[in-house]
Design an enzyme around this catalytic site. Structure first.
Site, PDB file in Angstrom:
ATOM      1  N   HIS B  60       0.897  -1.296  -0.009  1.00 36.84           N
ATOM      2  CA  HIS B  60       0.154   0.068   0.140  1.00 36.84           C
ATOM      3  C   HIS B  60       0.862   1.240   0.089  1.00 36.84           C
ATOM      4  CE1 HIS B  60      -3.574   2.294   0.721  1.00 36.84           C
ATOM      5  NE2 HIS B  60      -3.217   2.621   1.767  1.00 36.84           N
ATOM      6  N   HIS B 111     -10.250   3.238  -0.892  1.00 36.52           N
ATOM      7  CA  HIS B 111     -10.528   2.807   0.274  1.00 36.52           C
ATOM      8  C   HIS B 111     -11.072   1.496   0.372  1.00 36.52           C
ATOM      9  CE1 HIS B 111     -10.296   4.355   4.830  1.00 36.52           C
ATOM     10  NE2 HIS B 111      -9.155   4.062   4.362  1.00 36.52           N
TER      11      HIS B 111
END
Lengths: 263, 765, 85
Positions: B60, B111
């Site tokens: 990430h 998200h």
């Protein structure tokens, strides 16, 4: 169908066909209060300025009203609306000054829009309260209203019974009060604006806005400040079809108070 | 993680206990990565250092699987593309010059996983995170957009996810006073366990107000301000965002973050006041990897080092260990660098807005990031090794063996195409399509978002792009659109990415804006699967080639991998967000006609391209090859739409995309509730297709426009000069209340509206 | 009619923005005796007949499955409301 303005004809700020605003209006100073979490303060100030008045930013923590002639409590989520909408904002130092000025001899005009309306009810300047919309959802749409009382400080430009369209956008917009209060409001013509063409949120008696007995303090759930400028207003008007986002029915709410204060 | 690992494992202690077991595997590091950390440090890392490296080297934060491909976005930038680019990839968000001294920053981010675990908070904090990226560039946030993708509309879990995510996006964005001006909503079974929540934010500033994330100037103070640090999402960056969910390991699901939009709204105003008074030298938001990320990035982008005392961090939960403090993803926090003489002024702004802050360190000239805790040194690293020198993987990728069979399974002639409607059946077919989950009205979603606040929204859903005024005195502004088609991309990842780009470009141009910049959010499955990695590599190659061809740079974005449940990945979904500039936003083109008698023209040509189409989706088919896209033609079409809008030749324009010409005409009629008489015979003959194909094929390079009678000559001349196919296909009819395909079938607008608007309320209340 | 009271609170480690906003306001209106506020939710489930163990068990199940969100909230009590009058 009303004439559709082409891009060249679309004025930048206001309708050029309207007579120029009275120069004296610019002398009227309208305070716009910012609480932490207030969102529509810049919009309300812009509306005052477009109407021809002079907007004055007021900070919730100050003690001083800076000599303004009227006050707007704009929309938003003061303190996140976490406890109840408006519940914490009403304790702000400035609110004490506003309550005094509104209740005093001068009867200063005060308009609470959306969250500002909620603050006015928590501050007991207006009766009743707001709970979550019937649908339990945030609702954003153009809303048709009927001006029920054109005698308040914020509605002189309208005629009673006139229909206008302004945006509605809120989460806790369902107006509630006990039956006695509702009966009183109706009997004393203190329902200032009423929803027409369908009740959007379950408000009692289709109430969109109310006034105090003197007519200087008005609370209104929908947002007139979002229908003041062609190109950025509502998609509809109470007067008929308008071009995309050309609806400016809200402007007269602000012009009304300026005219009232120059009379 | 147990406390014993983290209890004041000092640098000194680490050096003297080289054989202490560390939970590197649990924190997501590979053995080789852990070995590299030891090589870099020349000793074993302390527990706190391990926490930092593990989050910052996660997929990430480090883009370790995608980096080798993403570099193409930089390599393929031409001079033309660089012209308006003020800040490019690598900062919190890219910045584009839009003229008159104004700059616009925008970025899209995912998200996804958090929004599946806790839809409301996941979506809400997604909005919060991207808005902080925008603030940290020095800009005032002015709008958000949210492309959302859910599982099957009738799956029982979709209710939970849709209600939570839509309420979360609205709850946070509405409370921030940011208009939500567009996005997408898609339902497809491939997103059942992996909904996609992409959030875009846009901000504006004057050129001179651009702020960057760097810590320069020895002796300058480092301050952490905003919300207190709690145990939110500890490990979220590495664990939550880089591993697919596996029911056998529920303990790896960390606590979710809870958003406080009120705190963020105050933080926005507070930061803008800091910028206005030039009180900060550098600023960085705290998102994934929290203080680990902010300190290492600020320090490595600056010119020296940084000393931080973690004891000074204000905590919501006093039991947090130093490693946890470093990893916490508590929301609504910012970190800034302030010169000593401005400390008092800085504190006055904090006091005015009632924002808590603590001075946690200072910039040094050592080149090291040194973190103390309770008087002991627990981190002593070169910040670059944490922030920028993470591992880079060349993951194996290969075209899946099944791809040939997939591409061979065309819709036309397939069993699903057996009962192809014709004649009078086309009316009901159009109604069915317009009521289908992906073409139905999304008003149920968008009416839960505030599109008015700030008073600068010139256009929003359901028009082709969201349009915002930037300068109130000149009406200079921007248009934004986000697009992706996972089905096209599944059939051909290279072309699918280019199709997303073409559609975003067309949408912005249709609104009348000149496309100038792209931000992308690349949502894919596991990079450890060579099939998925091939999809990713192809999509990035397609998008970067496409951007070069269209002359529009990628200014930033985000990669979200591991969007898969078990061995099944989502359709590859590269979301392209396009920004365009309008000199006068009041000139934007609406997507519906309204003036009786205006002529309706179709620009472009139609071929039999039903593979991957919405019609094929309604019939349960996915196969074949996506529509062909010619980006040169798209540029020409875009130019024409922009010029026609500027010169007043068109009063309405809408691109032809999902659902084909039929959907475009239906949407244009529904926009303002005005009907039309349409005749398609000549065009069908010109293009050599039947009426069904003309209505539902998804050929690219097409748009429908409404032209005032007085402009028809100029309009025709422009199309002729540009050599772009055009055909007059009808007339606006403000009286009939009908969309009348003359001689074929007619659909009453009331029936069309009912079919279009009933679907989402029927499923979601 | 007997009632069962279900109290739901945000998990201790989870941020409670509501409680935080209220806690910050209390000292401003002169109420300084509190160091923290957390805001939860109370549900009242009305029961037609007697509150048996089985009904209580159902209430507990309702509390866990529907009334609370186990990701961010705890059910802190499920109990019968003492008879009024």
């Amino acid at each position: 169908m009303a004439q559709h303005l082409t891009a060249e004809q679309t004025p930048l700020v206001a309708d050029l066909d309207q007579p120029a605003p009275d120069a004296r209006l610019a002398d009227v100073r309208v305070g716009v209060v910012t609480f932490p979490g207030t969102l529509d303060d810049r919009d309300a100030a812009r509306a005052v300025d477009i109407a021809g008045g002079t907007s004055v930013p007021l900070w919730y923590a100050d003690e001083d009203l800076q000599g303004v002639d009227a006050v707007i409590l704009p929309g938003g989520f003061s303190y996140g609306d976490y406890l109840r909408a408006g519940a914490i904002a009403r304790f702000a130092p400035l609110m004490g000054r506003i309550v005094d000025a509104a209740s005093g001899d001068g009867g200063m005009p005060v308009l609470g829009i959306c969250n500002g309306f909620q603050v006015l009810t928590e501050a007991h300047l207006l009766p009743g309260s707001m709970i979550k919309n019937e649908q339990l959802k945030f609702i954003c749409r153009d809303q048709r209203l009927r001006v029920e009382n054109a005698e308040t400080s914020w509605a002189g430009r309208f005629t009673a019974g006139q229909e206008i369209v302004v945006p509605l956008k809120n989460q806790d917009g369902q107006y509630v009060a006990d039956q006695r209060t509702l009966d009183e409001l109706e009997a004393e013509h203190r329902v200032a604006f009423r929803y027409v063409g369908g009740n959007p949120n379950g408000s009692r008696n289709d109430i969109a806005g109310i006034t105090n007995a003197r007519g200087n303090v008005v609370g209104l759930m929908p947002h007139p400040e979002h229908a003041v400028e062609p190109g950025f207003g509502a998609d509809l008007s109470g007067a008929g079809t308008v071009g995309m986002r050309e609806g400016t029915d809200g402007l007269d709410v602000f012009v009304s108070v300026l005219e009232r204060l120059t009379r | 993680m147990s406390e014993t690992h983290f209890n004041l494992d000092t640098v000194e202690h680490a050096a003297s206990t080289p054989d202490t077991e560390l939970p590197w595997a649990e924190l997501g590091l590979s053995e080789a990565e852990f070995g590299r950390v030891k090589d870099i440090l020349g000793r074993r890392p302390t527990a706190a250092e391990l926490a930092m490296y593990s989050v910052m080297w996660s997929e990430h934060c480090s883009y370790k699987s995608s980096k080798v491909h993403l570099s193409q976005f930089g390599e393929k930038v031409t001079e033309e593309m660089r012209k308006n680019l003020m800040v490019g990839i690598g900062e919190n968000a890219g910045v584009t010059d839009i003229g008159d001294g104004w700059a616009v920053t925008f970025k899209i981010e995912s998200h996804n996983h958090p929004s599946y675990v806790e839809p409301y908070q996941g979506a809400a904090t997604g909005v919060g995170g991207i808005v902080r990226d925008i603030i940290s560039m020095g800009a005032r946030p002015v709008a958000v957009m949210d492309p959302l993708r859910f599982g099957a509309i009738d799956h029982p879990d979709t209710q939970r996810v849709v209600h939570g995510i839509v309420a979360g996006v609205g709850g946070y964005g509405n409370s921030l006073g940011l208009p939500n001006i567009g996005g997408e909503v898609e339902f497809d079974p491939c997103y059942q366990g992996n909904p996609l929540v992409n959030a875009l934010a846009v901000g504006v500033m004057r050129h001179e107000d651009i702020r960057l994330a760097n810590a320069s100037g020895t002796g300058n103070r480092v301050v952490l301000f905003g919300a207190r640090t709690g145990g939110d999402g500890i490990g979220g960056a590495s664990v939550l965002a880089s591993e697919s969910f596996d029911d056998s390991k529920p303990s790896k699901r960390p606590a979710v973050q809870v958003g406080d939009p009120f705190a963020e709204k105050v933080l926005i105003e507070c930061c803008l006041e800091l910028f206005k008074s030039s009180l900060v030298e550098g600023i960085q938001d705290l998102g994934a990897a929290g203080i680990s990320c902010a300190t290492s990035e600020l320090a490595s982008n600056g010119d020296g080092g940084m000393r931080v005392d973690l004891t000074e961090v204000l905590l919501r939960d006093p039991s947090l260990t130093p490693g946890e403090i470093l990893m916490s993803e508590s929301q609504e926090r910012m970190m800034a660098v302030v010169t000593p003489e401005k400390v008092a002024d800085f504190e006055a702004v904090m006091a005015k807005w009632d924002v808590e802050h603590s001075w946690i360190g200072e910039v040094t000239d050592t080149g090291r990031l040194v973190i103390n805790y309770q008087g002991e040194v627990i981190v002593d690293v070169d910040p670059r090794t944490v922030a920028h020198d993470g591992p880079v993987y060349e993951r194996p990728f290969a075209r899946p063996e099944s791809q040939d069979a997939l591409q061979a399974a065309h819709f036309t002639g397939s069993p699903e195409d057996a009962a192809r409607p014709s004649g009078a059946e086309l009316g009901p077919a159009l109604l069915e399509l317009m009521g289908s989950p992906n073409l139905c009205s999304k008003a149920w979603v968008t009416s839960q978002y505030d599109r008015y606040v700030q008073g600068n929204t010139a256009m929003a859903m359901p028009d082709d792009a969201g349009v915002l005024r930037v300068d109130e005195s000149t009406n200079l502004g921007v248009a934004l659109s986000t697009d992706s088609n996972g089905r096209y991309t599944r059939l051909d990842p290279y072309e699918g990415a280019r199709l997303a780009l073409a559609q975003a470009y067309r949408n912005v141009a249709t609104a009348g804006a000149r496309p100038v910049a792209v931000s992308d959010c690349l949502n894919f499955g596991s990079p450890e699967d060579p099939d998925v990695m091939w999809q990713f590599a192809e999509a990035v190659r397609g998008l970067s080639d496409g951007c070069q061809e269209m002359g529009v740079p990628v200014t930033g974005g985000n990669v979200s991998l591991y969007n898969q449940t078990g061995g099944v990945a989502i359709n590859p979904t590269p979301v392209v967000a396009m920004m365009g500039v309008l000199d006068d936003v009041t000139r934007r083109t609406p997507s519906g006609w309204r003036e009786d008698g205006q002529a309706i023209y179709l620009l472009g040509e139609t071929a039999d391209e039903l593979d991957g189409s919405e019609w094929a989706r309604v019939r349960g088919h996915l196969g074949g090859t996506p529509p062909r896209v010619d980006l040169g033609r798209e540029r020409t079409l875009g130019d024409m739409l922009i010029n026609m809008s500027r010169d007043g030749m068109i009063d309405a324009a809408h691109d032809v995309a999902e659902g084909g010409l039929g959907a475009t005409l239906a949407e244009m009629a529904l926009r303002f509730g005005v009907g039309a008489r349409i005749g398609l015979g000549e065009v069908a003959e010109r293009d050599g297709v039947d009426l069904f194909t003309l209505l539902f094929s998804e050929s690219q390079g097409r748009a429908v426009v409404a032209v005032p009678r007085s402009e028809e000559v100029r309009f025709s001349d422009m199309c002729t000069v540009r050599n772009y196919p055009f055909a007059r296909i009808g007339v606006v009819d403000a009286v009939s209340g009908t969309l009348d395909f003359q001689g074929e079938f007619a659909v009453a607008l009331d029936a069309l509206r009912e079919a279009h608007e009933a679907t989402l309320p029927r499923h979601f209340g | 009619m007997p009632r069962i009271i279900v109290d739901v609170m945000p998990k201790p480690e989870i941020l409670d923005p509501q409680g935080k906003a209220i806690a910050n306001e209390l000292p401003r209106i002169g109420l300084t005796g509190f160091t923290g506020v957390r805001q939860g939710r109370r549900f009242e489930l009305t029961v037609a007949g007697e509150v048996t163990d089985e009904v209580l068990a159902q209430a507990r199940e309702a509390a866990e499955k529907l009334l609370s969100n186990p990701v961010i909230e705890d059910v802190v009590s499920v109990s019968e409301l003492a008879e009024e009058n």
